[in-house]
Design a protein around this motif. Structure first.
Motif, PDB file in Angstrom:
ATOM      1  N   UNK A   1      13.539  18.851  -4.387  1.00 47.24           N
ATOM      2  CA  UNK A   1      13.218  18.477  -3.014  1.00 47.24           C
ATOM      3  C   UNK A   1      12.500  17.126  -2.961  1.00 47.24           C
ATOM      4  N   UNK A   2      11.603  16.892  -3.917  1.00 47.22           N
ATOM      5  CA  UNK A   2      10.913  15.595  -3.958  1.00 47.22           C
ATOM      6  C   UNK A   2      11.911  14.467  -4.179  1.00 47.22           C
TER       7      UNK A   2
ATOM      8  N   UNK B   1      -1.330  16.045   1.373  1.00 46.38           N
ATOM      9  CA  UNK B   1      -1.143  14.709   0.819  1.00 46.38           C
ATOM     10  C   UNK B   1       0.325  14.308   0.831  1.00 46.38           C
ATOM     11  N   UNK B   2       0.550  13.028   1.029  1.00 44.16           N
ATOM     12  CA  UNK B   2       1.901  12.479   0.969  1.00 44.16           C
ATOM     13  C   UNK B   2       2.218  12.111  -0.473  1.00 44.16           C
ATOM     14  N   UNK B   3       3.338  12.560  -1.025  1.00 42.56           N
ATOM     15  CA  UNK B   3       3.666  12.186  -2.399  1.00 42.56           C
ATOM     16  C   UNK B   3       3.882  10.690  -2.525  1.00 42.56           C
ATOM     17  N   UNK B   4       3.461  10.120  -3.629  1.00 42.59           N
ATOM     18  CA  UNK B   4       3.728   8.714  -3.903  1.00 42.59           C
ATOM     19  C   UNK B   4       5.191   8.541  -4.293  1.00 42.59           C
ATOM     20  N   UNK B   5       5.661   7.304  -4.325  1.00 47.21           N
ATOM     21  CA  UNK B   5       7.070   7.051  -4.634  1.00 47.21           C
ATOM     22  C   UNK B   5       7.437   7.420  -6.062  1.00 47.21           C
ATOM     23  N   UNK B   6       6.466   7.308  -6.970  1.00 48.60           N
ATOM     24  CA  UNK B   6       6.649   7.712  -8.368  1.00 48.60           C
ATOM     25  C   UNK B   6       5.443   8.548  -8.764  1.00 48.60           C
TER      26      UNK B   6
ATOM     27  N   UNK C   1       0.808  -1.230   0.000  1.00 47.48           N
ATOM     28  CA  UNK C   1       0.000   0.000   0.000  1.00 47.48           C
ATOM     29  C   UNK C   1       0.836   1.274   0.000  1.00 47.48           C
ATOM     30  N   UNK C   2       2.121   1.162   0.321  1.00 44.55           N
ATOM     31  CA  UNK C   2       2.981   2.349   0.327  1.00 44.55           C
ATOM     32  C   UNK C   2       3.569   2.634  -1.047  1.00 44.55           C
TER      33      UNK C   2
ATOM     34  N   UNK D   1      -0.590  24.427  -7.607  1.00 46.02           N
ATOM     35  CA  UNK D   1      -1.585  23.903  -6.673  1.00 46.02           C
ATOM     36  C   UNK D   1      -1.279  22.462  -6.289  1.00 46.02           C
ATOM     37  N   UNK D   2      -0.786  21.691  -7.257  1.00 40.05           N
ATOM     38  CA  UNK D   2      -0.396  20.316  -6.985  1.00 40.05           C
ATOM     39  C   UNK D   2       0.772  20.273  -6.006  1.00 40.05           C
ATOM     40  N   UNK D   3       1.799  21.077  -6.267  1.00 40.04           N
ATOM     41  CA  UNK D   3       2.958  21.105  -5.379  1.00 40.04           C
ATOM     42  C   UNK D   3       2.583  21.650  -4.002  1.00 40.04           C
ATOM     43  N   UNK D   4       1.677  22.620  -3.971  1.00 39.01           N
ATOM     44  CA  UNK D   4       1.180  23.128  -2.692  1.00 39.01           C
ATOM     45  C   UNK D   4       0.626  21.996  -1.841  1.00 39.01           C
ATOM     46  N   UNK D   5      -0.187  21.141  -2.472  1.00 39.85           N
ATOM     47  CA  UNK D   5      -0.865  20.081  -1.730  1.00 39.85           C
ATOM     48  C   UNK D   5       0.106  19.056  -1.162  1.00 39.85           C
ATOM     49  N   UNK D   6       1.288  18.932  -1.788  1.00 45.90           N
ATOM     50  CA  UNK D   6       2.288  17.977  -1.316  1.00 45.90           C
ATOM     51  C   UNK D   6       3.228  18.571  -0.281  1.00 45.90           C
ATOM     52  N   UNK D   7       3.460  19.871  -0.345  1.00 44.28           N
ATOM     53  CA  UNK D   7       4.483  20.479   0.500  1.00 44.28           C
ATOM     54  C   UNK D   7       3.973  21.792   1.070  1.00 44.28           C
TER      55      UNK D   7
END
Length: 651
Positions: free
Chosen positions: A416-417, A385-390, A251-252, A346-352
């Protein structure tokens, strides 16, 4: 009219002393040429009020590249020892000296201290000022610009200045030089920031969609893999790259896919595709939605977007039973008439949350100030949100259309990602050596119409950019017959902003020496000398794509019917799926995720099928030519999964 009305909003102007322009000011940012789609109109009224935002320089940016390489290079003792989000935020937070310097400058210019504030993420200094006061502060002139195709208005200057001692503390200031054409929903405008072209008026299918040419029954009756030169199915992709059947469901390790611009998948389309081409995947299987700022998904089948349908239909059969996460941005009200210039923020905002700014006027404001039904009234989502591995992204635009500082700020976020162990994969574009036509020029090229126009964010050196290949008619999935795509030119070239990064220096040098393009070149960073000495490409720039994957004649279901589709939008999620499978094996073995993969990829070209046939024409030229080794058409080539797995499992 929306932005202009906002600028003229009746709020008390900040009182700034009207003083002569100081002699110690220096040029901070300049737009070389206004895109031809924009017409400069009148000066902005002196009393017009601006929301001024100053993006302060983050600390340790000069060390960021080396920090990333330490955890990404295959021979580094720190390989895979990625940083936590908290550690990254602390490393790059603006220094207090920058905060103090900017605040003192504004105060000394006559702005009342109580009018100045710092954003919650510490990266922005903010205040309101009249046009007259801001022009005095920055020694500039603001004009209204009209977009000829849409009639939309925006406000910008051609250049602005800051004190010399302040320059090192400031990334960029808004309102500033940025002019980007507004864009619409996918089915209304063919010149979007997408890698799949939208439907234009009077067309049944977009340029990169085409009829299947046979019934599904007839296709399924052809012996497996023998029709891959005509129709690419999941079985063809697996055979091409020797991809095994997935075996784990960690799941991770879900694959993240970014979607925007109102392009939303249909679950009915996914069900039809699974029932026909991937029967091991249960009906109803779909991505986990991480909705950003009011976004919704899935959509009704007749409204389904081809881009989003494609992303999930090529990726699920490769990675299942691993899951996917859909990062869908922006609410339907904004998407119906999108006039804002921001892209990906907005996408990057949601991750960081440390990147997030609730005050950047380049992006849609939240809560949505409109009274439209369905407008998202929640706050801008920051770090939720936590970024996915890919993460796979299939959107982009012309490098020249965006201010350099704006691009660098986003590119730093991708760095940074990578430091956190995230692999970001991006489609290289479908316009060859040109950018999307319409905004910069009629053919998407620079200067005289022959200078190559690189893509954004494909130009960012901290992203793995993917070009597209095709199989010739009659070819099969086992004869290594891939060439660069011919129905559309795969995007590729050299950035005018970023220099060639160290991990690809040898590969790029080898290409320019052994297979030199038949064109004059120039050498620049930061758009400093585009077209110098008659050159049409930047020999000193970051080369892209990095790799390739099949990207044409892909069969999908869209709007309830089978069809063929093409674009690097297919190639990116295919390569992202392969990285996801590699992470699956590393995690099962107790290893870290692979993170930023480019240094390792360039160190192991033997793990790729070298594509040596094809080109990517544009700008009244034949573009670059594919060649032995890396080239700016197909990159290192297409993946050999067992070889890549062996490389990464050995680290």
């Amino acid at each position: 009219m929306q932005l202009l009305q906002f600028v003229l909003f009746g709020v008390l102007a900040v009182e700034v002393a009207a003083v002569p322009f100081p002699s110690n000011h220096v040029l901070h940012e300049r737009r070389l040429d206004a895109p031809k789609a924009w017409i400069k109109r009148d000066r902005v009224a002196e009393s017009a009020l601006f929301p001024v935002r100053i993006g302060m320089t983050q600390s340790n940016l000069d060390k960021g590249h080396d920090l990333l390489m330490d955890v990404s290079k295959h021979g580094s003792p720190k390989y895979g020892k990625h940083y936590s989000p908290q550690e990254v935020a602390e490393i790059f937070a603006p220094m207090q000296s920058s905060v103090d310097a900017v605040h003192d400058w504004l105060s000394s210019a006559g702005i009342a201290g109580e009018k100045i504030s710092q954003s919650t993420n510490k990266q922005w200094m903010q205040f309101d000022a009249s046009a007259f006061d801001l022009e005095t502060l920055l020694n500039t002139k603001y004009h209204i610009y009209e977009h000829t195709e849409t009639g939309k208005l925006t406000v910008a200057c051609d250049e602005y200045h800051v004190p010399a001692y302040i320059q090192e503390h400031v990334d960029y200031i808004t309102p500033g030089t940025k002019l980007v054409a507004p864009f619409k929903k996918t089915n209304e405008d063919p010149e979007l920031r997408k890698r799949i072209f939208g439907v234009t008026s009077g067309q049944k299918l977009p340029p990169l969609l085409k009829d299947l040419g046979m019934t599904v029954e007839a296709l399924l009756a052809v012996p497996e893999l023998q029709a891959c030169g005509t129709v690419v199915t999941p079985a063809c992709i697996k055979a091409l790259y020797q991809v095994p059947i997935g075996s784990k469901a960690d799941p991770s390790n879900a694959l993240g896919i970014f979607e925007d611009l109102g392009d939303v998948y249909s679950q009915e389309d996914l069900n039809l595709f699974f029932a026909t081409f991937a029967q091991s995947i249960p009906q109803g299987t779909g991505p986990k939605l991480e909705a950003i700022d009011g976004a919704t998904a899935p959509d009704a089948v007749l409204q389904a977007g081809a881009e989003s349908d494609l992303d999930f239909q090529v990726s699920f059969p490769l990675i299942y039973p691993q899951g996917t996460v859909l990062f869908q941005t922006d609410d339907p009200v904004y998407e119906a008439d999108y006039v804002y210039e921001g892209f990906l923020n907005n996408f990057l905002d949601a991750l960081d949350g440390s990147y997030c700014s609730t005050v950047d006027p380049l992006d849609p404001p939240y809560p949505d100030p409109s009274n439209a039904t369905g407008a998202y009234k929640g706050a801008l989502q920051c770090g939720v949100y936590t970024p996915t591995n890919v993460i796979s992204i299939s959107y982009g635009g012309q490098e020249v259309d965006l201010p350099i500082a704006y691009q660098r700020r986003q590119c730093t976020e991708f760095m940074k990602l990578g430091m956190q162990g995230v692999s970001v994969v991006l489609a290289s574009g479908d316009s060859g050596v040109a950018g999307p036509a319409g905004d910069g020029s009629s053919n998407g090229c620079l200067g005289t119409g022959k200078i190559f126009s690189p893509d954004f964010p494909a130009n960012c050196p901290y992203i793995t950019t993917v070009g597209s290949t095709t199989l010739p008619a009659g070819g099969n999935a086992t004869d290594d017959a891939e060439t660069s795509t011919t129905r559309f030119p795969s995007g590729g070239g050299f950035s005018n902003i970023y220099a060639t990064p160290d991990y690809q220096q040898t590969a790029v040098s080898s290409y320019l020496t052994n297979s030199p393009p038949p064109y004059d070149s120039y050498s620049t960073t930061d758009n400093g000398a585009i077209g110098a000495n008659g050159g049409i490409y930047n020999k000193g720039g970051r080369g892209y794509p990095d790799v390739s994957a099949v990207g044409d004649n892909i069969v999908i279901y869209n709007k309830g019917a089978p069809t063929l589709i093409g674009g690097t939008s297919a190639s990116a999620p295919i390569f992202a799926s392969i990285l996801t499978l590699i992470n699956e094996e590393r995690l099962a073995a107790g290893k870290s995720t692979i993170g930023f993969v480019n240094p390792t990829l360039y160190a192991h070209p033997e793990a790729f099928h070298d594509i040596t046939v094809g080109s990517n024409p544009g700008c009244n030229t034949t573009g670059f030519a594919a060649a032995k080794g890396w080239d700016p058409v197909s990159g290192l080539g297409t993946p050999i999964y067992p070889s890549l797995l062996e490389v990464f499992m050995s680290l």
